[in-house]
Design an enzyme around this catalytic site. Structure first.
Site, PDB file in Angstrom:
ATOM      1  N   LYS A 151      -1.912  33.949 -11.233  1.00 38.28           N
ATOM      2  CA  LYS A 151      -0.623  34.709 -12.203  1.00 38.28           C
ATOM      3  C   LYS A 151      -0.349  33.635 -13.156  1.00 38.28           C
ATOM      4  O   LYS A 151      -0.387  32.326 -13.227  1.00 38.28           O
ATOM      5  CB  LYS A 151       0.491  34.628 -11.324  1.00 38.28           C
ATOM      6  CG  LYS A 151       1.778  35.342 -11.788  1.00 38.28           C
ATOM      7  CD  LYS A 151       2.698  35.635 -10.884  1.00 38.28           C
ATOM      8  CE  LYS A 151       3.821  36.157 -11.350  1.00 38.28           C
ATOM      9  NZ  LYS A 151       4.994  36.498 -10.305  1.00 38.28           N
ATOM     10  N   MET A 200       9.792  37.552 -15.074  1.00 38.53           N
ATOM     11  CA  MET A 200       9.320  37.658 -13.842  1.00 38.53           C
ATOM     12  C   MET A 200      10.503  38.241 -12.841  1.00 38.53           C
ATOM     13  O   MET A 200      10.365  38.017 -11.693  1.00 38.53           O
ATOM     14  CB  MET A 200       8.787  36.505 -13.261  1.00 38.53           C
ATOM     15  CG  MET A 200       7.508  36.035 -13.983  1.00 38.53           C
ATOM     16  SD  MET A 200       6.995  34.340 -13.531  1.00 38.53           S
ATOM     17  CE  MET A 200       8.347  33.496 -14.537  1.00 38.53           C
ATOM     18  N   SER A 226       6.644  40.890  -9.769  1.00 36.35           N
ATOM     19  CA  SER A 226       6.031  40.496 -11.056  1.00 36.35           C
ATOM     20  C   SER A 226       4.609  39.922 -10.923  1.00 36.35           C
ATOM     21  O   SER A 226       4.103  39.718 -12.198  1.00 36.35           O
ATOM     22  CB  SER A 226       6.701  39.414 -11.582  1.00 36.35           C
ATOM     23  OG  SER A 226       7.018  38.417 -10.764  1.00 36.35           O
ATOM     24  N   SER A 227       3.832  39.589  -9.569  1.00 44.14           N
ATOM     25  CA  SER A 227       2.390  39.527  -9.873  1.00 44.14           C
ATOM     26  C   SER A 227       1.627  40.722 -10.066  1.00 44.14           C
ATOM     27  O   SER A 227       0.671  41.043  -9.584  1.00 44.14           O
ATOM     28  CB  SER A 227       2.077  38.927  -8.435  1.00 44.14           C
ATOM     29  OG  SER A 227       2.975  37.623  -7.911  1.00 44.14           O
ATOM     30  N   ILE A 247      10.069  35.998  -5.332  1.00 47.85           N
ATOM     31  CA  ILE A 247      11.457  35.536  -4.840  1.00 47.85           C
ATOM     32  C   ILE A 247      12.070  36.828  -4.460  1.00 47.85           C
ATOM     33  O   ILE A 247      13.099  36.599  -3.934  1.00 47.85           O
ATOM     34  CB  ILE A 247      12.055  34.997  -6.272  1.00 47.85           C
ATOM     35  CG1 ILE A 247      13.403  34.005  -5.730  1.00 47.85           C
ATOM     36  CG2 ILE A 247      12.619  36.034  -7.209  1.00 47.85           C
ATOM     37  CD1 ILE A 247      13.913  33.173  -6.713  1.00 47.85           C
ATOM     38  N   GLY A 248      11.646  37.852  -4.888  1.00 51.07           N
ATOM     39  CA  GLY A 248      12.498  39.167  -4.630  1.00 51.07           C
ATOM     40  C   GLY A 248      11.538  40.249  -3.942  1.00 51.07           C
ATOM     41  O   GLY A 248      11.837  41.461  -3.635  1.00 51.07           O
ATOM     42  N   GLY A 249      10.089  40.106  -3.980  1.00 51.24           N
ATOM     43  CA  GLY A 249       9.004  41.028  -3.510  1.00 51.24           C
ATOM     44  C   GLY A 249       7.879  41.130  -4.566  1.00 51.24           C
ATOM     45  O   GLY A 249       6.906  41.857  -4.746  1.00 51.24           O
ATOM     46  N   SER A 250       7.990  40.062  -5.536  1.00 50.38           N
ATOM     47  CA  SER A 250       6.934  39.887  -6.454  1.00 50.38           C
ATOM     48  C   SER A 250       5.474  39.811  -6.061  1.00 50.38           C
ATOM     49  O   SER A 250       4.430  39.935  -6.906  1.00 50.38           O
ATOM     50  CB  SER A 250       7.017  38.718  -7.566  1.00 50.38           C
ATOM     51  OG  SER A 250       8.311  39.403  -8.362  1.00 50.38           O
TER      52      SER A 250
HETATM   53  C1  LIG Z   1      22.220  47.987 -11.577  1.00 49.91           C
HETATM   54  C2  LIG Z   1      22.058  46.866 -11.043  1.00 49.91           C
HETATM   55  C3  LIG Z   1      21.307  46.930  -9.823  1.00 49.91           C
HETATM   56  C4  LIG Z   1      20.411  45.876  -9.365  1.00 49.91           C
HETATM   57  C5  LIG Z   1      19.981  45.937  -8.122  1.00 49.91           C
HETATM   58  C6  LIG Z   1      18.802  44.952  -7.895  1.00 49.91           C
HETATM   59  C7  LIG Z   1      19.210  43.530  -8.200  1.00 49.91           C
HETATM   60  C8  LIG Z   1      18.202  42.622  -8.873  1.00 49.91           C
HETATM   61  C9  LIG Z   1      16.801  42.972  -9.369  1.00 49.91           C
HETATM   62  C10 LIG Z   1      15.762  41.862  -9.086  1.00 49.91           C
HETATM   63  C11 LIG Z   1      14.586  42.364  -9.093  1.00 49.91           C
HETATM   64  C12 LIG Z   1      13.721  41.317  -8.677  1.00 49.91           C
HETATM   65  C13 LIG Z   1      12.139  41.798  -8.541  1.00 49.91           C
HETATM   66  C14 LIG Z   1      11.017  40.791  -8.316  1.00 49.91           C
HETATM   67  C15 LIG Z   1      11.339  39.595  -8.750  1.00 49.91           C
HETATM   68  C16 LIG Z   1      10.503  38.102  -8.039  1.00 49.91           C
HETATM   69  O1  LIG Z   1      10.109  38.334  -6.947  1.00 49.91           O
HETATM   70  N1  LIG Z   1       9.885  37.442  -8.835  1.00 49.91           N
HETATM   71  C17 LIG Z   1       9.104  36.363  -8.567  1.00 49.91           C
HETATM   72  C18 LIG Z   1       9.264  35.022  -9.583  1.00 49.91           C
HETATM   73  O2  LIG Z   1       8.181  34.140  -9.474  1.00 49.91           O
END
Ligand SMILES: CCCCCC/C=C\CCCCCCCC(=O)NCCO
Length: 590
Positions: A151, A200, A226-227, A247-250
């Site tokens: 990545k 990301m 994001s990957s 960090i959240g599912g990327s």
């Molecule tokens: C309208 C607001 C509702 C929002 C609900 C969701 C909240 C946050 C969204 C975050 C999405 C994160 C996606 C994955 C990010 C990740 O894992 N990044 C990796 C970085 O290395």
């Protein structure tokens, strides 16, 4: 009229001149400010344009080079069809040359990126490394000659890690990161750098520098993020092993949407040093690094090769726990919890079926499956937002100052990051009353920032309490592991992730509790799933959007997540391998 001050007199004329001078100075400053902004934006646009052209040129040059030095189509396809175990065996016993394997994957990657835009640039040093591999004598390292994709936010010496942000263009990294160094030490050949969404922090796949990556199974749909580039490249057959961040599912969202395997390890199990993250300081829910691969053997090989003294020495924050084959190879029957609904947003029928089918496989294999009442996932999502946006998103807005904000990120950026608190509250109110969903309000209020250190400590305590609750719930059910949907839905049309973003709770739950989670392709959306989608409950705005955007997804891949308590990566992989083998056997017999 005259005003008399202690030592001099001021008349109307002088007052008028002072006002004119003040107004002129003010307008000069204002125009200076406006001009400076216009100039800065112009420079940024120029920089983005140049970088994009360099990237395209580099890919084109590689394509031209391969026209002259590439393999025959037959030889290339034989290599590309090999599963990881066979590829590794043949590289180890010398029946395959590292340079041929590299050429095969280079040419496939260049071919698929033409339509899918998953590669940002080739790593030119790969060729030299492959030649060195082929000249090597003596014992070969486990990853000898295996090409790996990275990545774009993985630091590679001499290359920028922009994360899709213009500010970081022309900042070549002085060194490879710990994972890249360890991979190379183990014989792997980093050969392509892959695309990601701007910052990301979305599961879209586009940024203003490198553009938009598309789904390998349906180019009108997104690959997840994001990957994104990794999921797409591996899903399209242009890489056998890659690395990303989560960090959240990327790692897991693109794995699910592109039909590839991945592992998000416990943060700390492998090094996270030397990856570009916008909010590195937000350590309560930190980002993980991890592998994606075509099959589970690829993930196992990656973990075995990384969990070695070389990495423990380079990054002493990593506990020196080598890969434990006794856990991976164990056959003890397990108690496994399952769920398909996080409480406020059901998963679509295909995702639910995925979990059901894995449940049946595991039961057949002698395990005990128990329905798991997952502790309030909405709380986990709120904690996630507090932990990563708790600075009121200042870190993000600073990173994007003067930047071109990608169209796919604009709404998210505006609402979550930039909007003033009152607007976030109004939007939250809208979601709750019109959208019948209380979650966005909590997230948006969290994204307005944590106002004091004592409140911040309150978040820390809440997080600890949530983690403890999850652990106790697992203990009460005597669970060794959990299975749950790979995501709430299959790939949706490009640029629409914001409309369904609440679904991120399906993956970020395991970031919040810091459990290792793997994702395995188990099925594909069927006509029957599509029919059942008609009955998908649409109580909330998100659910309505999911139903609408999921239409026409027959044939798209569906993954299931496998989860175990912290530092039990080997257990996660054991279950994934078991299910993968059963599915393959089933396919062979049907
Ligand atoms: C309208 C607001 C509702 C929002 C609900 C969701 C909240 C946050 C969204 C975050 C999405 C994160 C996606 C994955 C990010 C990740 O894992 N990044 C990796 C970085 O290395």
């Amino acid at each position: 009229m005259k005003f008399k001050f202690s030592s001099f007199e001021v008349d109307d004329g002088m007052l008028h001149s002072a006002a004119v001078i003040t107004a002129a100075t003010f307008s000069c400053l204002m125009s200076g400010f406006v001009l400076q902004n216009i100039w800065r934006k112009y420079i940024v646009r120029q920089r983005i344009k140049r970088r994009r052209e360099e990237s395209k040129l580099s890919i084109q040059k590689m394509g031209d080079y391969l026209m002259q030095h590439g393999l025959s189509v037959d030889k290339r396809n034989i290599i590309l069809d090999m599963p990881m175990a066979e590829l590794q065996r043949k590289l180890q016993n010398g029946s395959l040359k590292a340079l041929d394997v590299l050429r095969a994957y280079q040419s496939k990657a260049i071919e698929v990126t033409k339509d899918l835009n998953c590669v940002v640039e080739p790593i030119w040093e790969a060729e030299e490394q492959a030649i060195a591999c082929d000249f090597m004598t003596g014992k070969k390292s486990p990853l000898h000659g295996i090409p790996v994709s990275l990545k774009e936010n993985y630091h590679v010496q001499g290359y920028d890690s922009t994360g899709g942000m213009a500010k970081f263009i022309d900042c070549p990294q002085p060194d490879d990161n710990v994972i890249v160094k360890t991979l190379k030490e183990q014989g792997a050949i980093p050969f392509m750098r892959t695309n990601l969404p701007q910052t990301m922090m979305v599961y879209e796949s586009s940024n203003p520098i490198y553009g938009e990556t598309r789904n390998p199974h349906d180019p009108k749909r997104g690959p997840g993020g994001s990957s994104s580039g990794e999921g797409c490249l591996i899903g399209a057959g242009g890489s056998v092993l890659g690395f990303g961040t989560d960090i959240g599912g990327s790692l897991r969202i693109p794995a699910h949407m592109c039909g590839v395997c991945c592992l998000k390890p416990t943060v700390g199990r492998i090094s996270t040093e030397g990856t570009h993250e916008v909010h590195k300081g937000a350590t309560l829910v930190p980002g993980a690094t991890g592998p994606l691969s075509r099959d589970v053997d690829g993930l196992v090989l990656a973990m075995k090769s990384l969990l070695v003294s070389h990495m423990f020495e380079l990054d002493r924050s990593v506990p020196p726990i080598p890969f434990r084959p006794e856990i991976y190879e164990d056959h003890r029957p397990l108690r496994i919890g399952y769920f398909h609904d996080i409480g406020y947003m059901p998963s679509v029928p295909a995702c639910e079926r995925g979990v059901r089918e894995v449940r049946e496989i595991l039961e057949k294999n002698g395990h005990t499956l128990i329905e798991f009442k997952v502790p309030r996932v909405d709380k986990a999502l709120e904690l996630f937002a507090q932990c990563v946006f708790g600075d009121g998103c200042k870190t993000f807005t600073d990173a994007l100052k003067y930047d071109v904000v990608d169209p796919s990120f604009k709404l998210t950026y505006f609402l979550i990051h930039q909007a003033p608190e009152w607007l976030k509250r109004v939007a939250g109110f809208f979601y709750r009353t019109v959208g019948h969903d209380p979650i966005p309000k909590k997230v948006l209020v969290a994204a307005a920032g944590i106002k004091s250190v004592s409140k911040w400590w309150g978040v820390v305590e809440d997080l600890q309490a949530y983690r403890k609750k999850f652990e106790m719930e697992m203990r009460a059910n005597k669970l060794d592991a959990i299975i749950s949907p790979g995501f709430a839905y299959a790939a949706i049309p490009l640029g629409k992730a914001f409309l369904t973003v609440g679904a991120v709770a399906y993956t970020n739950l395991y970031n919040v509790i810091n459990y290792p989670a793997g994702s395995l392709p188990v099925t594909k959306v069927t006509e029957e799933d599509e029919k059942l989608l008609e009955n998908y409950p649409t109580k909330t705005l998100y659910a309505k959007n999911i139903k609408k955007l999921s239409k026409g997804s027959v044939g798209l891949p569906i993954n299931v997540q496998f989860v175990a308590p912290p530092y039990q990566e080997e257990l996660v992989l054991r279950l994934m391998k078991e299910v993968e083998t059963s599915i393959k056997l089933g396919e062979r017999h049907s």
